[in-house]
Write a protein that holds these residues in place. Structure first.
Motif, mmCIF file in Angstrom:
data_model
loop_
_atom_site.group_PDB
_atom_site.id
_atom_site.type_symbol
_atom_site.label_atom_id
_atom_site.label_comp_id
_atom_site.label_asym_id
_atom_site.label_seq_id
_atom_site.Cartn_x
_atom_site.Cartn_y
_atom_site.Cartn_z
ATOM 1 N N HIS A 120 52.340 47.286 40.395
ATOM 2 C CA HIS A 120 51.982 47.554 41.828
ATOM 3 C C HIS A 120 50.984 47.072 42.348
ATOM 4 N N ILE A 121 50.292 46.220 41.828
ATOM 5 C CA ILE A 121 49.369 45.390 42.463
ATOM 6 C C ILE A 121 49.873 43.972 42.750
ATOM 7 N N ARG A 122 50.981 43.755 41.732
ATOM 8 C CA ARG A 122 51.512 42.315 42.016
ATOM 9 C C ARG A 122 52.319 42.426 43.176
ATOM 10 N N LYS A 150 42.770 30.894 47.061
ATOM 11 C CA LYS A 150 41.501 31.651 47.474
ATOM 12 C C LYS A 150 40.552 32.447 46.189
ATOM 13 N N LEU A 151 41.369 32.965 45.075
ATOM 14 C CA LEU A 151 40.500 33.589 44.155
ATOM 15 C C LEU A 151 39.825 32.579 43.445
ATOM 16 N N TYR A 152 40.498 31.099 43.120
ATOM 17 C CA TYR A 152 39.945 30.302 42.489
ATOM 18 C C TYR A 152 38.555 29.790 43.095
ATOM 19 N N CYS A 153 38.712 29.615 44.533
ATOM 20 C CA CYS A 153 37.737 29.031 45.343
ATOM 21 C C CYS A 153 36.579 30.143 45.560
ATOM 22 N N PHE A 154 36.830 31.278 45.577
ATOM 23 C CA PHE A 154 35.894 32.371 45.580
ATOM 24 C C PHE A 154 34.997 32.545 44.237
ATOM 25 N N LEU A 155 35.820 32.652 43.091
ATOM 26 C CA LEU A 155 35.001 32.641 41.980
ATOM 27 C C LEU A 155 34.263 31.481 41.615
ATOM 28 N N SER A 156 34.506 30.307 42.095
ATOM 29 C CA SER A 156 33.800 29.202 41.777
ATOM 30 C C SER A 156 32.115 29.431 42.248
ATOM 31 N N LEU A 201 33.215 27.012 47.095
ATOM 32 C CA LEU A 201 34.616 26.299 47.591
ATOM 33 C C LEU A 201 35.163 27.187 48.613
ATOM 34 N N TYR A 202 34.922 28.407 48.430
ATOM 35 C CA TYR A 202 35.613 29.309 49.585
ATOM 36 C C TYR A 202 34.892 29.104 51.005
ATOM 37 N N ASN A 203 33.648 29.137 50.984
ATOM 38 C CA ASN A 203 33.225 28.858 52.324
ATOM 39 C C ASN A 203 33.375 27.545 52.881
ATOM 40 N N SER A 216 33.383 32.399 55.589
ATOM 41 C CA SER A 216 32.534 33.161 54.909
ATOM 42 C C SER A 216 33.481 34.449 54.468
ATOM 43 N N ILE A 217 33.192 35.338 53.621
ATOM 44 C CA ILE A 217 34.148 36.349 53.164
ATOM 45 C C ILE A 217 33.133 37.574 52.749
ATOM 46 N N ALA A 218 33.544 38.723 52.984
ATOM 47 C CA ALA A 218 32.914 39.986 52.188
ATOM 48 C C ALA A 218 33.908 40.470 51.666
ATOM 49 N N ARG A 243 35.334 43.983 52.364
ATOM 50 C CA ARG A 243 36.119 43.926 53.630
ATOM 51 C C ARG A 243 37.621 43.276 53.546
ATOM 52 N N ALA A 244 37.635 42.229 52.993
ATOM 53 C CA ALA A 244 38.956 41.473 52.559
ATOM 54 C C ALA A 244 39.957 42.249 51.972
ATOM 55 N N HIS A 245 39.658 43.454 51.553
ATOM 56 C CA HIS A 245 40.503 44.334 50.887
ATOM 57 C C HIS A 245 40.776 45.537 51.492
ATOM 58 N N THR A 246 40.037 45.906 52.577
ATOM 59 C CA THR A 246 40.341 47.228 53.387
ATOM 60 C C THR A 246 41.802 47.571 53.930
ATOM 61 N N HIS A 247 42.639 46.308 53.885
ATOM 62 C CA HIS A 247 44.015 46.704 54.494
ATOM 63 C C HIS A 247 44.762 47.210 53.360
ATOM 64 N N LEU A 248 44.262 47.239 52.217
ATOM 65 C CA LEU A 248 45.014 47.518 50.945
ATOM 66 C C LEU A 248 44.533 48.945 50.377
ATOM 67 N N GLN A 284 30.549 42.127 35.123
ATOM 68 C CA GLN A 284 30.252 41.818 36.158
ATOM 69 C C GLN A 284 31.291 41.980 37.272
ATOM 70 N N LEU A 285 32.755 41.799 36.798
ATOM 71 C CA LEU A 285 33.850 41.719 37.793
ATOM 72 C C LEU A 285 34.014 43.452 38.180
ATOM 73 N N LYS A 286 33.293 44.326 37.328
ATOM 74 C CA LYS A 286 33.596 45.585 37.693
ATOM 75 C C LYS A 286 32.977 46.009 39.087
ATOM 76 N N VAL A 287 31.642 45.264 39.063
ATOM 77 C CA VAL A 287 31.035 45.474 40.293
ATOM 78 C C VAL A 287 31.688 45.404 41.398
ATOM 79 N N PRO A 288 32.334 44.081 41.978
ATOM 80 C CA PRO A 288 33.218 44.019 43.253
ATOM 81 C C PRO A 288 34.494 44.843 43.168
ATOM 82 N N ALA A 289 34.753 45.117 41.818
ATOM 83 C CA ALA A 289 36.257 45.927 41.914
ATOM 84 C C ALA A 289 35.751 47.359 42.224
ATOM 85 N N GLU A 290 34.815 47.872 41.800
ATOM 86 C CA GLU A 290 34.350 49.272 42.304
ATOM 87 C C GLU A 290 34.134 49.216 43.938
HETATM 88 C C1 HEM Z 1 40.038 45.981 42.554
HETATM 89 C C2 HEM Z 1 41.299 45.577 42.408
HETATM 90 C C3 HEM Z 1 41.898 44.283 43.222
HETATM 91 C C4 HEM Z 1 43.053 44.365 43.961
HETATM 92 C C5 HEM Z 1 44.152 45.486 43.656
HETATM 93 C C6 HEM Z 1 43.160 42.987 44.722
HETATM 94 C C7 HEM Z 1 44.494 42.922 45.339
HETATM 95 C C8 HEM Z 1 44.265 41.671 46.140
HETATM 96 C C9 HEM Z 1 45.444 41.465 47.177
HETATM 97 C C10 HEM Z 1 46.722 42.036 47.257
HETATM 98 C C11 HEM Z 1 45.180 40.237 47.928
HETATM 99 C C12 HEM Z 1 45.976 39.366 48.603
HETATM 100 C C13 HEM Z 1 45.806 40.112 50.284
HETATM 101 C C14 HEM Z 1 46.730 39.506 51.218
HETATM 102 O O1 HEM Z 1 47.403 38.565 50.882
HETATM 103 O O2 HEM Z 1 46.854 40.076 52.131
HETATM 104 C C15 HEM Z 1 43.698 39.584 47.415
HETATM 105 C C16 HEM Z 1 43.023 39.010 47.982
HETATM 106 C C17 HEM Z 1 41.769 38.401 47.336
HETATM 107 N N1 HEM Z 1 41.134 38.967 46.386
HETATM 108 FE FE1 HEM Z 1 41.483 40.639 45.395
HETATM 109 N N2 HEM Z 1 41.954 42.475 44.710
HETATM 110 C C18 HEM Z 1 41.032 43.278 43.809
HETATM 111 C C19 HEM Z 1 40.002 42.858 43.376
HETATM 112 C C20 HEM Z 1 39.281 41.669 43.546
HETATM 113 C C21 HEM Z 1 38.163 41.107 42.787
HETATM 114 C C22 HEM Z 1 37.134 41.889 41.703
HETATM 115 C C23 HEM Z 1 37.744 39.897 43.567
HETATM 116 C C24 HEM Z 1 36.552 39.070 43.400
HETATM 117 C C25 HEM Z 1 35.657 38.927 42.348
HETATM 118 C C26 HEM Z 1 38.966 39.845 44.542
HETATM 119 C C27 HEM Z 1 39.144 38.313 45.149
HETATM 120 C C28 HEM Z 1 40.164 38.242 46.086
HETATM 121 C C29 HEM Z 1 39.917 37.150 47.012
HETATM 122 C C30 HEM Z 1 38.903 35.960 47.160
HETATM 123 C C31 HEM Z 1 41.087 37.369 47.836
HETATM 124 C C32 HEM Z 1 41.619 36.236 49.227
HETATM 125 C C33 HEM Z 1 40.978 37.108 50.282
HETATM 126 C C34 HEM Z 1 41.227 36.481 51.630
HETATM 127 O O3 HEM Z 1 40.860 35.374 51.559
HETATM 128 O O4 HEM Z 1 41.666 36.925 52.563
HETATM 129 N N3 HEM Z 1 39.828 40.625 44.173
HETATM 130 N N4 HEM Z 1 43.212 40.707 46.334
#
Ligand code: HEM
Length: 141
Positions: free
Chosen positions: A43-45, A58-64, A72-74, A79-81, A84-89, A123-129
């Motif tokens: 479901h998350i894939r 993006k994940l590689y750059c952020f985690l760096s 690297l992300y910046n 910049s990224i919050a 907020r970067a996930h609120t469309h999901l 540590q990763l549980k914090v941003p996940a929450e």
């Molecule tokens: C809690 C479960 C999480 C889910 C289900 C999730 C899912 C996703 C998805 C689907 C995207 C791609 C969005 C798109 O292309 O529109 C994304 C982007 C991203 N995620 Fe997550 N994510 C999660 C947690 C995290 C965590 C814990 C981190 C970092 C510690 C992270 C870092 C990122 C970054 C950096 C991006 C790229 C954002 C951007 O530049 O727009 N994610 N995530």
């Protein structure tokens, strides 16, 4: 007196623990491999684009930067919050747990030491929450 290695979380200790740039790239690639193959992560894939190369970069750059290495992300994307970067999901416990499961399996697959895996997963549980809460708040509005 012997100088001890700094603990993960101090300076760039986490970044060094992951194996620097090369180690982090491998970890993120393995993370997405896990996401693409685990039934529990289907479901998350599906929330991601078919082509994962940008998500991976993006994940590689952020985690760096998050691990205390180069920001690297910046530099590349600005910049990224993270919440907020996930609120469309739609992200609740099942999605957060699946994401963390993929990371746990990736760390395991790459045979990182137990203390590193435990530290990183805690540590990763914090941003996940935070992401879960932000998604929940957005859904209420
Ligand atoms: C809690 C479960 C999480 C889910 C289900 C999730 C899912 C996703 C998805 C689907 C995207 C791609 C969005 C798109 O292309 O529109 C994304 C982007 C991203 N995620 Fe997550 N994510 C999660 C947690 C995290 C965590 C814990 C981190 C970092 C510690 C992270 C870092 C990122 C970054 C950096 C991006 C790229 C954002 C951007 O530049 O727009 N994610 N995530």
């Amino acid at each position: 007196m012997e100088i001890q290695n700094p603990k993960y979380g101090q300076g760039d200790a986490t970044y060094r623990g992951v194996g620097g740039d090369e180690g982090l790239k491998k970890l993120v690639a393995e993370f997405y491999r896990q996401m693409s193959s685990l039934k529990e992560a289907e479901h998350i894939r599906k929330m991601h684009p078919d082509d994962l190369s940008e998500s991976e970069d993006k994940l590689y750059c952020f985690l760096s930067g998050w691990m205390g290495g180069p920001r690297l992300y910046n530099e590349k994307y600005g910049s990224i919050a993270i919440p907020r970067a996930h609120t469309h999901l739609d992200i609740d416990y099942p999605e957060a747990e699946a994401w963390l499961l993929c990371m746990g399996k990736a760390l395991n697959e790459l045979a990182y030491p137990d203390d590193f895996c435990e530290y990183l997963m805690t540590q990763l549980k914090v941003p996940a929450e935070r992401i879960r809460m932000a998604s929940l708040n957005r859904q209420k509005n």
